[in-house]
Design an enzyme around this catalytic site. Sequence first.
Site, PDB file in Angstrom:
ATOM      1  N   GLU A  35       0.834  -1.211   0.000  1.00  0.00           N
ATOM      2  CA  GLU A  35       0.000   0.000   0.000  1.00  0.00           C
ATOM      3  C   GLU A  35       0.865   1.257   0.000  1.00  0.00           C
ATOM      4  O   GLU A  35       2.065   1.202   0.312  1.00  0.00           O
ATOM      5  CB  GLU A  35      -0.938   0.010   1.198  1.00  0.00           C
ATOM      6  N   LYS A 169      -4.691  -1.525  13.823  1.00  0.00           N
ATOM      7  CA  LYS A 169      -3.968  -0.459  14.513  1.00  0.00           C
ATOM      8  C   LYS A 169      -4.412  -0.281  15.953  1.00  0.00           C
ATOM      9  O   LYS A 169      -5.607  -0.328  16.251  1.00  0.00           O
ATOM     10  CB  LYS A 169      -4.126   0.842  13.731  1.00  0.00           C
TER      11      LYS A 169
HETATM   12  N1  PSU Z   1      -1.149   1.381   9.032  1.00  0.00           N
HETATM   13  C1  PSU Z   1      -0.118   2.225   9.301  1.00  0.00           C
HETATM   14  N2  PSU Z   1      -0.192   3.464   8.798  1.00  0.00           N
HETATM   15  C2  PSU Z   1      -1.228   3.871   8.011  1.00  0.00           C
HETATM   16  C3  PSU Z   1      -2.286   2.978   7.710  1.00  0.00           C
HETATM   17  C4  PSU Z   1      -2.190   1.749   8.246  1.00  0.00           C
HETATM   18  O1  PSU Z   1       0.829   1.859   9.972  1.00  0.00           O
HETATM   19  O2  PSU Z   1      -1.219   5.002   7.561  1.00  0.00           O
HETATM   20  C5  PSU Z   1      -3.404   3.381   6.775  1.00  0.00           C
HETATM   21  C6  PSU Z   1      -3.760   2.161   5.963  1.00  0.00           C
HETATM   22  O3  PSU Z   1      -3.634   2.522   4.607  1.00  0.00           O
HETATM   23  C7  PSU Z   1      -5.192   1.857   6.329  1.00  0.00           C
HETATM   24  C8  PSU Z   1      -5.704   3.240   6.683  1.00  0.00           C
HETATM   25  O4  PSU Z   1      -5.882   1.278   5.290  1.00  0.00           O
HETATM   26  O5  PSU Z   1      -4.611   3.787   7.409  1.00  0.00           O
HETATM   27  C9  PSU Z   1      -6.984   3.200   7.472  1.00  0.00           C
HETATM   28  O6  PSU Z   1      -7.511   4.471   7.530  1.00  0.00           O
HETATM   29  P1  PSU Z   1      -9.008   4.694   8.038  1.00  0.00           P
HETATM   30  O7  PSU Z   1      -8.987   4.277   9.490  1.00  0.00           O
HETATM   31  O8  PSU Z   1      -9.280   6.157   7.858  1.00  0.00           O
HETATM   32  O9  PSU Z   1      -9.870   3.826   7.179  1.00  0.00           O
END
Ligand code: PSU
Length: 312
Positions: A35, A169
């Site tokens: 990603e 996360k």
């Molecule tokens: N994990 C990390 N850093 C990030 C992300 C994940 O260590 O920046 C990103 C990923 O791309 C994940 C996104 O899909 O954050 C999720 O964001 P949200 O909670 O807004 O859907």
Amino acid sequence: MADGFVAWHHERMKLVFSAEVRRAKQAGRPLVALETSVLAQGLPYPRNLEAAARCEAAVRRAGATPAAIAVIGGALHVGLDEAQTRALAKGTGLLKLGSRDLAIAVAQRRTGGTTVSATCELAARAGISVFATGGLGGVHRGVAEDLDISQDLPAIARWPVAVVCAGAKSVLDLPKTLELLETLGVPVIGVGTNELPGFYSRETGLALEHRVEDASGAAKVLNARRALGQGGLVFAVPPPEETALPRAEVERHLKGALALAKQRGISGKAATPFLLGELVRRTKGRTLEANLALLENNARFAGALAVAAQEG
Ligand code: PSU
Ligand code: MN
């Protein structure tokens, strides 16, 4: 729809493959999708560039070819060269692209990093079945109030891709995230662990029903899932011991970060990058080191999985 595509009556938009990815596809060599939201939004420059280089090298050492995914000037790229990677790492005003944002980025010729949802979708389109990321998005704390649930979860259910991560996360409501993955029919499999890893920390106290010991065990499950014609699945790999933080410490800093986000009215798309940034600040960079190490570790395992899945 069995193949996961909505039947619009229209020609499907072409993907732009890098020369390296095109050659690997033609030769039938194993590929690992990466990603780029972690590059564009998740990590600060220049450590984000270092993270990208470490992930690509780890995939290669495992015997697979890395395919970073992004949208550049409205084109759907699979495999990026150094200049493109640098532009995503250094750029300002880059979009954070989930699946729902892809059409807008394409139509308006915008540039951005793809999150887990958009990366799963484009990897599936490219015929890539293994994808390495850091941590999944999921159900946010306080969901009863703001209904913030990442589109990562339904996307994994929909697209037939194995997502390798260090759990979801730490900023999320992990029990609810696991429940929703169950509702969506997404298997979550511990790699050498019976417990959901906690992204920055190795432990969460949340039991996983299933585990495999290594990449070859994971490949068997992936291939069975494929043969069943089902959607995506999650392999949860504990983060490396040397840089992992104790869960209690992450929780302590997170309390402050969540309170600050609330006070400043930071929500929606901005929530995840803000909270991760605050944790880096509050742990004096230790969560940043942990994040880089776990990204590399996940890329290594994904490379081994892609190789084993092809042999199996
Ligand atoms: N994990 C990390 N850093 C990030 C992300 C994940 O260590 O920046 C990103 C990923 O791309 C994940 C996104 O899909 O954050 C999720 O964001 P949200 O909670 O807004 O859907
Ligand atoms: Mn969200």
